[in-house]
Design an enzyme around this catalytic site. Structure first.
Site, PDB file in Angstrom:
ATOM      1  N   GLU A 280       0.833  -1.205   0.000  1.00  0.00           N
ATOM      2  CA  GLU A 280       0.000   0.000   0.000  1.00  0.00           C
ATOM      3  C   GLU A 280       0.869   1.257   0.000  1.00  0.00           C
ATOM      4  O   GLU A 280       0.428   2.320  -0.420  1.00  0.00           O
ATOM      5  CB  GLU A 280      -0.924  -0.022   1.229  1.00  0.00           C
ATOM      6  CG  GLU A 280      -2.330   0.430   0.905  1.00  0.00           C
ATOM      7  CD  GLU A 280      -3.338   0.116   2.009  1.00  0.00           C
ATOM      8  OE1 GLU A 280      -4.239  -0.705   1.756  1.00  0.00           O
ATOM      9  OE2 GLU A 280      -3.237   0.679   3.105  1.00  0.00           O
ATOM     10  N   HIS A 301       7.073 -27.118  -2.000  1.00  0.00           N
ATOM     11  CA  HIS A 301       6.392 -28.220  -2.686  1.00  0.00           C
ATOM     12  C   HIS A 301       5.215 -27.723  -3.516  1.00  0.00           C
ATOM     13  O   HIS A 301       4.420 -28.521  -4.010  1.00  0.00           O
ATOM     14  CB  HIS A 301       5.950 -29.266  -1.665  1.00  0.00           C
ATOM     15  CG  HIS A 301       7.114 -29.870  -0.950  1.00  0.00           C
ATOM     16  ND1 HIS A 301       7.678 -31.076  -1.291  1.00  0.00           N
ATOM     17  CD2 HIS A 301       7.876 -29.385   0.063  1.00  0.00           C
ATOM     18  CE1 HIS A 301       8.714 -31.321  -0.501  1.00  0.00           C
ATOM     19  NE2 HIS A 301       8.862 -30.309   0.325  1.00  0.00           N
ATOM     20  N   LYS A 415     -14.069   0.926  -3.545  1.00  0.00           N
ATOM     21  CA  LYS A 415     -15.098   1.349  -2.584  1.00  0.00           C
ATOM     22  C   LYS A 415     -16.214   2.093  -3.304  1.00  0.00           C
ATOM     23  O   LYS A 415     -17.396   1.855  -3.062  1.00  0.00           O
ATOM     24  CB  LYS A 415     -14.488   2.263  -1.515  1.00  0.00           C
ATOM     25  CG  LYS A 415     -13.628   1.525  -0.504  1.00  0.00           C
ATOM     26  CD  LYS A 415     -13.225   2.477   0.611  1.00  0.00           C
ATOM     27  CE  LYS A 415     -12.174   1.870   1.503  1.00  0.00           C
ATOM     28  NZ  LYS A 415     -11.546   2.847   2.377  1.00  0.00           N
TER      29      LYS A 415
HETATM   30  O1  PA5 Z   1      -3.325   1.390   6.102  1.00  0.00           O
HETATM   31  C1  PA5 Z   1      -4.410   1.893   5.938  1.00  0.00           C
HETATM   32  O2  PA5 Z   1      -4.615   3.112   6.069  1.00  0.00           O
HETATM   33  C2  PA5 Z   1      -5.613   1.035   5.582  1.00  0.00           C
HETATM   34  O3  PA5 Z   1      -5.270  -0.296   5.444  1.00  0.00           O
HETATM   35  C3  PA5 Z   1      -6.680   1.129   6.653  1.00  0.00           C
HETATM   36  O4  PA5 Z   1      -6.125   0.713   7.875  1.00  0.00           O
HETATM   37  C4  PA5 Z   1      -7.886   0.270   6.319  1.00  0.00           C
HETATM   38  O5  PA5 Z   1      -8.406   0.634   5.070  1.00  0.00           O
HETATM   39  C5  PA5 Z   1      -8.967   0.423   7.377  1.00  0.00           C
HETATM   40  O6  PA5 Z   1      -9.342   1.754   7.504  1.00  0.00           O
HETATM   41  P1  PA5 Z   1     -10.069   2.289   8.795  1.00  0.00           P
HETATM   42  O7  PA5 Z   1      -9.165   2.070   9.957  1.00  0.00           O
HETATM   43  O8  PA5 Z   1     -10.351   3.720   8.517  1.00  0.00           O
HETATM   44  O9  PA5 Z   1     -11.336   1.478   8.944  1.00  0.00           O
END
Ligand code: PA5
Length: 440
Positions: A280, A301, A415
């Site tokens: 990310e 394997h 989303k």
């Molecule tokens: O690293 C990040 O920002 C994301 O993975 C969020 O943690 C994830 O989308 C969850 O978001 P939130 O904590 O707002 O529910």
């Protein structure tokens, strides 16, 4: 002990060649001059964490241990992977009956089977909920919370249910914070300047880990020591900088996939956390190394063939643990029917070490550069050290690559489509467009 060994992946000369670029990226990070610099609260957090809240986390963990068999931790992405990684690493493989509290994760998928079976499982258990969402509006955890909260109210009535809900969220914004204020849930704060995947040392990770009975002081100490090392060691002795530099050198040689390998299945969720952290953080602007993970020797394997002889696009980083909590010795048998007498007197750890060395040499022969991260044991301290090391290194590496390590604009695309297809108010135009594309 914590070591990073790059020698089988890149040369010292290659690392020296990019030293000034790495130094620049490092300075960009620590002086907070780069893109996303309003999300750098995690850098000093192991030292500057909220001490009052930390005490409340420990008290809440004790209360949960006293009144609950299970704690359901609701969250997705950075709001669950850190705790899940640490807890998986520290827990026994098989239930020894000595668990303080069983930690169960929810809200990290949209599986009706999972949700149904969880509700059934909890029906006759004493449980509490820790709902975690920085934005307070993420769909997956919101839906899981909706179901689980109803069960909690059914079991305990609203007043007691509200005492069994712990909300970890933004200090002021979001639907979850509004609900927590209204219902009187105990709340813990995800600081404004710490993003989800960098939040494991905040209440996001600490409350579930403490509730399970693990030592969060040691976890934080590991993070502090890792931070001191990352800030102060000179380049060629600094694991966090060397790991960032090694990745950059490998990417420049078209090693577009990095496989984080472990021989200890308990660490497989460390890999999942790491994949989110790097994936990310770096996967944007059409750049980045694809972070993958394998557990050996299991996956030798299944995926070993590809690693050995498939497209030459990958490097490996082996996450080694130098000592095992338990060990077993092989014994000779009279008949030697299984042909294993040649291993008599050898331990299982020894066998695993030879498998590791043999695999590394084979993969090097196959053109797969190989780096190693070594921790002396799996405990809270070393996990804290390791996770901070990865976060710091990721920040430096992303600046080296020229991307913002702290945003995730691409996550919004799915989303928007999901909301439109679900008919969420405000998404009518997109819904029409998507339905037309689907042929409806
Ligand atoms: O690293 C990040 O920002 C994301 O993975 C969020 O943690 C994830 O989308 C969850 O978001 P939130 O904590 O707002 O529910």
């Amino acid at each position: 002990m914590f070591k990073y060994n790059y020698q089988k992946a890149v040369s010292r000369e290659e690392l020296q060649k990019i030293q000034s670029d790495v130094q620049k990226a490092y300075l960009t990070l620590i002086t907070k001059q780069g893109a996303g610099n309003d999300f750098l609260g995690w850098l000093k957090w192991p030292f500057e964490y909220d001490k009052e809240e930390y005490t409340r986390i420990k008290a809440a963990a004790k209360k949960i241990q006293s009144d609950s068999e299970c704690l359901v931790v609701i969250g997705i992405g950075g709001s669950y992977l850190g705790a899940k990684a640490v807890l998986s690493a520290l827990s026994s493989y098989f239930d020894k009956g000595n668990k303080k509290v069983e930690i169960i994760f929810a809200g990290c998928n949209l599986s009706a089977n999972y949700q149904y079976e969880l509700l059934e499982y909890l029906r006759n258990k004493e449980f509490s909920i820790n709902v975690i969402s920085k934005s307070g509006t993420t769909t997956e955890p919101a839906i899981a919370f909706n179901f689980l909260k109803n069960l909690l109210i059914e079991k305990y009535g609203e007043a007691e249910a509200n005492q069994r809900i712990y909300a970890t969220t933004d200090k002021a914004r979001g639907a979850l914070k509004g609900e927590a204020n209204q219902k009187g849930y105990q709340t813990f704060v995800i600081p404004d300047d710490i993003g989800g995947r960098y939040s494991v040392f905040t209440a996001v990770g600490l409350l579930p880990i403490a509730a399970a009975g693990y030592d969060i002081d040691e976890l934080m100490q590991g993070a502090r020591d890792s931070s001191l090392a990352a800030y102060s060691k000179p380049y060629l002795d600094n694991p966090a900088l060397l790991y960032a530099a090694t990745r950059k050198v490998l990417l420049d040689k078209q090693k577009n996939v990095e496989i984080l390998v472990t021989y200890e299945p308990k660490l497989s969720f460390i890999s999942e956390w790491w994949k989110q952290l790097f994936g990310e953080s770096e996967g944007k602007d059409q750049k980045g190394i694809f972070p993958a993970s394998l557990v050996y020797s299991t996956d030798l394997h299944s995926m070993g063939q590809f690693v050995q002889e498939g497209a030459r696009i990958m490097s490996e980083t082996v996450l080694k643990v130098s000592s095992s909590e338990y060990d077993l010795m092989l014994k000779a048998t009279k008949e030697n029917a299984d042909g294993l007498n040649y291993l008599a007197g050898k331990t299982l750890t020894y066998v695993c070490e030879q498998a590791t060395e043999g695999t590394i040499l084979a993969h090097l022969d196959g053109g797969v550069p190989n780096a190693e991260i070594e921790i002396s044991k799996i405990d809270e301290y070393h996990l804290g050290y390791l996770l901070y090391f990865f976060m710091f290194s990721c920040g430096v590496y992303c600046y080296l690559l020229g991307v913002n390590p702290f945003n995730q604009p691409g996550v919004e695309s799915y989303k928007k489509n999901m909301f439109a297809l679900l008919g969420k108010p405000g998404y009518e135009e997109l819904q029409k467009e998507l339905l037309a594309r689907k042929g409806n």
